[in-house]
Scaffold this active site. Sequence first.
Site, PDB file in Angstrom:
ATOM      1  N   TYR A  32      17.103 -26.726   9.150  1.00 25.73           N
ATOM      2  CA  TYR A  32      17.137 -27.312  10.497  1.00 25.73           C
ATOM      3  C   TYR A  32      17.841 -26.382  11.466  1.00 25.73           C
ATOM      4  CZ  TYR A  32      22.096 -28.696  10.027  1.00 25.73           C
ATOM      5  OH  TYR A  32      23.460 -28.691   9.893  1.00 25.73           O
ATOM      6  N   ARG A  51      17.526 -17.534  13.599  1.00 26.81           N
ATOM      7  CA  ARG A  51      18.216 -18.122  12.441  1.00 26.81           C
ATOM      8  C   ARG A  51      17.293 -19.083  11.700  1.00 26.81           C
ATOM      9  NH1 ARG A  51      23.789 -21.161  13.359  1.00 26.81           N
ATOM     10  NH2 ARG A  51      22.359 -22.670  14.296  1.00 26.81           N
ATOM     11  N   ARG A 102       6.358 -36.078  -6.518  1.00 21.39           N
ATOM     12  CA  ARG A 102       7.726 -35.616  -6.774  1.00 21.39           C
ATOM     13  C   ARG A 102       7.800 -34.725  -8.010  1.00 21.39           C
ATOM     14  NH1 ARG A 102      12.410 -36.480  -9.389  1.00 21.39           N
ATOM     15  NH2 ARG A 102      14.329 -36.152  -8.188  1.00 21.39           N
ATOM     16  N   GLU A 181      34.866 -22.506   6.843  1.00 23.36           N
ATOM     17  CA  GLU A 181      34.464 -23.005   8.166  1.00 23.36           C
ATOM     18  C   GLU A 181      34.729 -24.496   8.233  1.00 23.36           C
ATOM     19  OE1 GLU A 181      30.208 -22.561   8.794  1.00 23.36           O
ATOM     20  OE2 GLU A 181      29.792 -23.045   6.705  1.00 23.36           O
ATOM     21  N   LEU A 205      28.210 -20.336   7.777  1.00 23.82           N
ATOM     22  CA  LEU A 205      26.981 -20.310   8.574  1.00 23.82           C
ATOM     23  C   LEU A 205      27.156 -19.306   9.715  1.00 23.82           C
ATOM     24  CD1 LEU A 205      24.193 -21.851   8.967  1.00 23.82           C
ATOM     25  CD2 LEU A 205      25.351 -22.928  10.905  1.00 23.82           C
TER      26      LEU A 205
HETATM   27  C1  LIG Z   1      28.515 -25.867   8.638  1.00 26.98           C
HETATM   28  C2  LIG Z   1      28.347 -25.390  10.050  1.00 26.98           C
HETATM   29  N1  LIG Z   1      28.961 -24.248  10.426  1.00 26.98           N
HETATM   30  C3  LIG Z   1      28.862 -23.780  11.686  1.00 26.98           C
HETATM   31  C4  LIG Z   1      28.128 -24.471  12.656  1.00 26.98           C
HETATM   32  C5  LIG Z   1      28.040 -23.929  14.053  1.00 26.98           C
HETATM   33  O1  LIG Z   1      26.785 -23.330  14.280  1.00 26.98           O
HETATM   34  P1  LIG Z   1      26.165 -23.190  15.719  1.00 26.98           P
HETATM   35  O2  LIG Z   1      27.213 -22.594  16.594  1.00 26.98           O
HETATM   36  O3  LIG Z   1      25.002 -22.283  15.539  1.00 26.98           O
HETATM   37  O4  LIG Z   1      25.781 -24.560  16.170  1.00 26.98           O
HETATM   38  C6  LIG Z   1      27.468 -25.640  12.304  1.00 26.98           C
HETATM   39  C7  LIG Z   1      26.689 -26.347  13.297  1.00 26.98           C
HETATM   40  O5  LIG Z   1      26.277 -27.476  13.145  1.00 26.98           O
HETATM   41  C8  LIG Z   1      27.571 -26.119  10.958  1.00 26.98           C
HETATM   42  O6  LIG Z   1      26.949 -27.251  10.583  1.00 26.98           O
END
Ligand SMILES: Cc1ncc(COP(=O)(O)O)c(C=O)c1O
Length: 295
Positions: A32, A51, A102, A181, A205
């Site tokens: 997503y 991304r 499935r 994070e 991420l």
């Molecule tokens: C686990 C995680 N890390 C970092 C981010 C931040 O990403 P972005 O700045 O691209 O929204 C998100 C955003 O939802 C996230 O779910």
Amino acid sequence: MSIAYFNGAYLPLEEVRISPLDRGFLFGDSVYEVIPSYAGEFFLLTEHLERLQRSLAAVRIRNPYDAGAWSALLAELLACNADPATPDLGVYLQVTRGVAPRDHAFPANAQPTILAMVSPIRPLPDRIRTEGVAAITGEDRRWGHCDIKATTLLANVLARQSATEQGAAEAILLRDGQLTEGAASNVLLVLDGQLVTPPLEPSVLPGVTRSRVLDLARELGYPVAERPVSENELAQAAEIWLTSSTREILPVTRLDERAVGGGRPGPVWQAVHTAYQNAKPGAPASEPMQSGGAV
Ligand SMILES: Cc1ncc(COP(=O)(O)O)c(C=O)c1O
């Protein structure tokens, strides 16, 4: 009633029907994006679509559209949802591997399922601007490919729920004593005169907001370091920020019940937050940039 895009059609969100055999539903076999728009214009759309392509390729789902087709489709979605009461919208976009009997292994011929829907992005409330938010720390129990924006988010859901139950806005995750994070955000710190954030590794991420915020900080003259951050350093930080596309840059002023820095949003957050607001589409003509220097 908001309008969604579902497999080629625009329709009221409530009318979308997803098959119980959709692999996104059964296995979380999907990826997503969340893409912000301001006053009808997308912010950092190219970066989000890049991304998305990386996430799809990483899990071997065919990208149903090229960047031009995605842009047109999403622009139409914004137009369908135009409403002066909610000028700023986040688009949630999900692509699953599709519908098939499935079985864990990939189906031979499934068509990806595509859903896009919107929700309002609200301006930062005055209370948060002046007081910041609370966060807790927690063990990072997620899988080994958090660099892929997959919908398989159970560990993130449980971490965020712990935060919510403790009156906090976010859970900041630690793995082997190192910061990774937030449950749904990247984490940046002001520490010993630098803006510091963990490097892009599989446990993080590659946040689009993170990247833009680091660029803005560099442009303002603040020293920036992407390097590992220990739990101890997190506890010593003068400022802690959470970044994400819909929450933008949130100042954390309490961590595990202890004040961060002076217990108020710090001066570096003020400067970078202002620069971020000025960079958004539809922003009023910006003030000259405040110079940074050591922080
Ligand atoms: C686990 C995680 N890390 C970092 C981010 C931040 O990403 P972005 O700045 O691209 O929204 C998100 C955003 O939802 C996230 O779910």
